[in-house]
Motif scaffolding. Structure first.
Motif, PDB file in Angstrom:
ATOM      1  N   GLU A  40      32.498 -22.733  35.223  1.00  0.00           N
ATOM      2  CA  GLU A  40      31.116 -22.547  34.811  1.00  0.00           C
ATOM      3  C   GLU A  40      31.041 -22.204  33.316  1.00  0.00           C
ATOM      4  N   ASN A  41      29.892 -22.395  32.717  1.00  0.00           N
ATOM      5  CA  ASN A  41      29.725 -22.038  31.304  1.00  0.00           C
ATOM      6  C   ASN A  41      28.366 -21.405  31.098  1.00  0.00           C
ATOM      7  N   ILE A  42      28.275 -20.597  30.072  1.00  0.00           N
ATOM      8  CA  ILE A  42      27.034 -19.891  29.785  1.00  0.00           C
ATOM      9  C   ILE A  42      27.032 -19.472  28.314  1.00  0.00           C
ATOM     10  N   THR A  43      25.848 -19.302  27.753  1.00  0.00           N
ATOM     11  CA  THR A  43      25.707 -18.764  26.397  1.00  0.00           C
ATOM     12  C   THR A  43      25.034 -17.412  26.493  1.00  0.00           C
ATOM     13  N   TRP A  44      25.687 -16.388  25.985  1.00  0.00           N
ATOM     14  CA  TRP A  44      25.123 -15.042  25.988  1.00  0.00           C
ATOM     15  C   TRP A  44      24.648 -14.676  24.585  1.00  0.00           C
ATOM     16  N   THR A  45      23.487 -14.003  24.522  1.00  0.00           N
ATOM     17  CA  THR A  45      22.915 -13.542  23.263  1.00  0.00           C
ATOM     18  C   THR A  45      22.910 -12.024  23.242  1.00  0.00           C
ATOM     19  N   ASN A  46      23.273 -11.454  22.120  1.00  0.00           N
ATOM     20  CA  ASN A  46      23.350 -10.001  22.004  1.00  0.00           C
ATOM     21  C   ASN A  46      21.953  -9.385  22.090  1.00  0.00           C
ATOM     22  N   SER A  47      21.831  -8.317  22.858  1.00  0.00           N
ATOM     23  CA  SER A  47      20.539  -7.628  23.000  1.00  0.00           C
ATOM     24  C   SER A  47      20.179  -6.813  21.758  1.00  0.00           C
ATOM     25  N   ASN A  48      21.122  -6.675  20.830  1.00  0.00           N
ATOM     26  CA  ASN A  48      20.892  -5.923  19.591  1.00  0.00           C
ATOM     27  C   ASN A  48      20.238  -6.835  18.552  1.00  0.00           C
TER      28      ASN A  48
END
Length: 483
Positions: free
Chosen positions: A304-312
């Motif tokens: 699987e793949n995903i793009t995570w974005t920083n909550s900061n």
């Protein structure tokens, strides 16, 4: 720096040559006063010279002439050493008393005076700390108990990486049923297989509570392989690891019962403890790298793949709260905790940690952090940025710059033009430059500072000046500091 104030030795010796250094007196320990090495009830140049003599003896043959009590009295800056820095502080205190005639002791004189608490935006507690100087710059109710929210995940990550290799592959399991409704998620699912590093990325960047539970259960079962435990029991075991770890790094007023920071009356901390946690967390390369990344594309080992974005949002170039000095660290929000943020910043070539907790809105936590940075850290790079850019451009366009700066007076003019400010001891000089009139510039290229003899203050060395000094070292007679 321990010997950065070596320049003050000259002043010390000059003063001491005008008087006879009396032998150390015998006196009762209950009457000891910080800095009063010879027990004459005064803290003055004689005491400073005794410290220098002790330092010289230690440096030469490793033998101490001080009693245990005298070692405590002599360690003015409480760094565990007896050296020229302590001597310099005594001289500065002696000079202050001579000028102002104020009745005080050296410990009260050294006690910092903090700014008045910021009232808008409001918060429950906050702080600003310089890691390189080990200096608390600003504080507001830092010992009040607070809910840690997702700031907890810095401890969760620290514990996991203490016990596990970041490259091990973790399988997401039935512990996902423990994730509370309305949690922040990084969207992992049961059966996914991914490296611990990637799991921590989802936990720290996207603040995934789902990742926190998988981290907790996987770590507990790895640490206690001989114990059969349910998912809930594994979380309980991991919470024990969290509390042990927190106390081991110095967090004495905190308690944790879950890995994600969900509100619980038995889960609490203080800003003082959060500063300790943050300083430890940024010493861990994986945590420092993950929390300083704005966005990351990840491929799981299971495909699987995903793009995570920083909550900061301070790392988001498109956010109104973007800060070019920001390099991490973690957000947190719950009903009990309010809006919280631990931030890390590099400014003036130094690392800072900010903590704000209990803000009313997301905007408040960012605005309060930015206000602390702007109000309490003087930006010493902006004044030199234009000159730096111009010089860098000149170096690119022409090679004659080396001939120009080979004239010693030119580089000394550049050094004199820097902004010098008083600082505490934080390192050793690496090189020195000496003018025809015997003025000495003590230099540290690694930490980018210059200390000028006679000024007793430090300025930031820009990269272009360091390059010019290195390129023209022979012409400038640049010497090693202790050659």
């Amino acid at each position: 720096m321990r010997l950065k104030k070596i320049i003050s030795i000259i002043t010390t010796l000059t003063i001491c040559l005008t008087s006879i250094v009396t032998p150390v007196a015998s006196y009762a320990e209950e009457n000891l006063s910080k800095g009063d090495i010879n027990g004459d009830s005064f803290v003055d140049a004689v005491d400073a010279s005794l410290i220098l003599s002790e330092y010289a003896t230690l440096s030469t043959n490793g033998i101490s002439t001080f009693s245990d009590s005298q070692k405590i009295l002599a360690d003015i800056n409480k760094d565990g050493l007896t050296d020229a820095c302590d001597s310099s502080l005594i001289l500065a205190f002696y000079s202050y008393l001579s000028t102002n005639g104020t009745e005080t002791n050296i410990e009260n004189w050294l006690e910092p005076v903090y700014p008045e608490p910021i009232t808008s935006p409001s918060c429950k507690s906050s702080a600003l700390y310089c890691v390189d100087d080990s200096t608390l710059i600003y504080k507001d109710r830092i010992d009040d108990f607070i809910a840690p929210a997702s700031l907890t995940k810095l401890l969760t990550a620290s514990v996991a990486l203490y016990y596990l290799n970041p490259d091990i592959v973790v399988t997401v399991g039935s512990e996902q049923s423990l994730v509370k409704p309305y949690s922040s998620l990084c969207l992992i699912q049961q059966g996914h297989r991914l490296k611990l590093y990637d799991l921590l990325t989802g936990m720290l960047m996207a603040s995934g509570n789902d990742a926190a539970y998988t981290v907790a259960v996987s770590t507990a079962r790895a640490v206690y392989p001989d114990i059969s435990m349910t998912d809930s029991e594994a979380v309980q075991y991991f919470s024990g690891l969290m509390n042990d770890f927190a106390k081991n790094i110095g967090m004495q007023n905190s308690n944790f019962v879950n890995p994600e920071g969900w509100d619980d009356n038995n889960q609490y901390t203080t800003v003082s403890d959060l500063l300790i946690l943050a300083e430890y967390a940024i010493s861990v390369p994986e945590i420092r790298e993950i929390t300083g990344t704005y966005q990351k594309y990840v491929v799981f080992d299971s495909g699987e793949n995903i793009t995570w974005t920083n909550s900061n949002n301070m790392l988001n170039p498109n956010s109104p709260y973007y800060c070019q000095n920001a390099v991490g660290l973690k957000t947190g929000t719950t009903d009990n905790a309010g809006n919280c943020l631990i931030g890390t910043f590099i400014k003036n070539n130094k690392l800072y940690i900010s903590v704000v907790t209990g803000c009313n809105t997301t905007a408040d936590r960012y605005n309060l952090t930015l206000k602390m940075l702007s109000d309490y850290i003087v930006d010493r790079t902006s004044a030199t940025s234009t000159a730096t850019e111009t010089t860098s451009s000149t170096i690119t366009e022409t090679k004659t710059i080396q001939t120009i700066v080979s004239n010693q007076s030119t580089i000394f003019e550049r050094l004199d033009a820097l902004e010098y400010i008083p600082v505490t001891c934080d390192g050793l000089p690496e090189y020195k430059l000496t003018t025809d009139d015997k003025t000495i510039y003590w230099l540290n290229f690694s930490n980018k500072w210059v200390w000028k003899n006679g000024v007793d203050a430090e300025a930031v060395l820009t990269d272009d000046i360091i390059s010019l000094l290195k390129e023209n070292s022979k012409e400038l007679n640049l010497e090693e500091a202790y050659s």
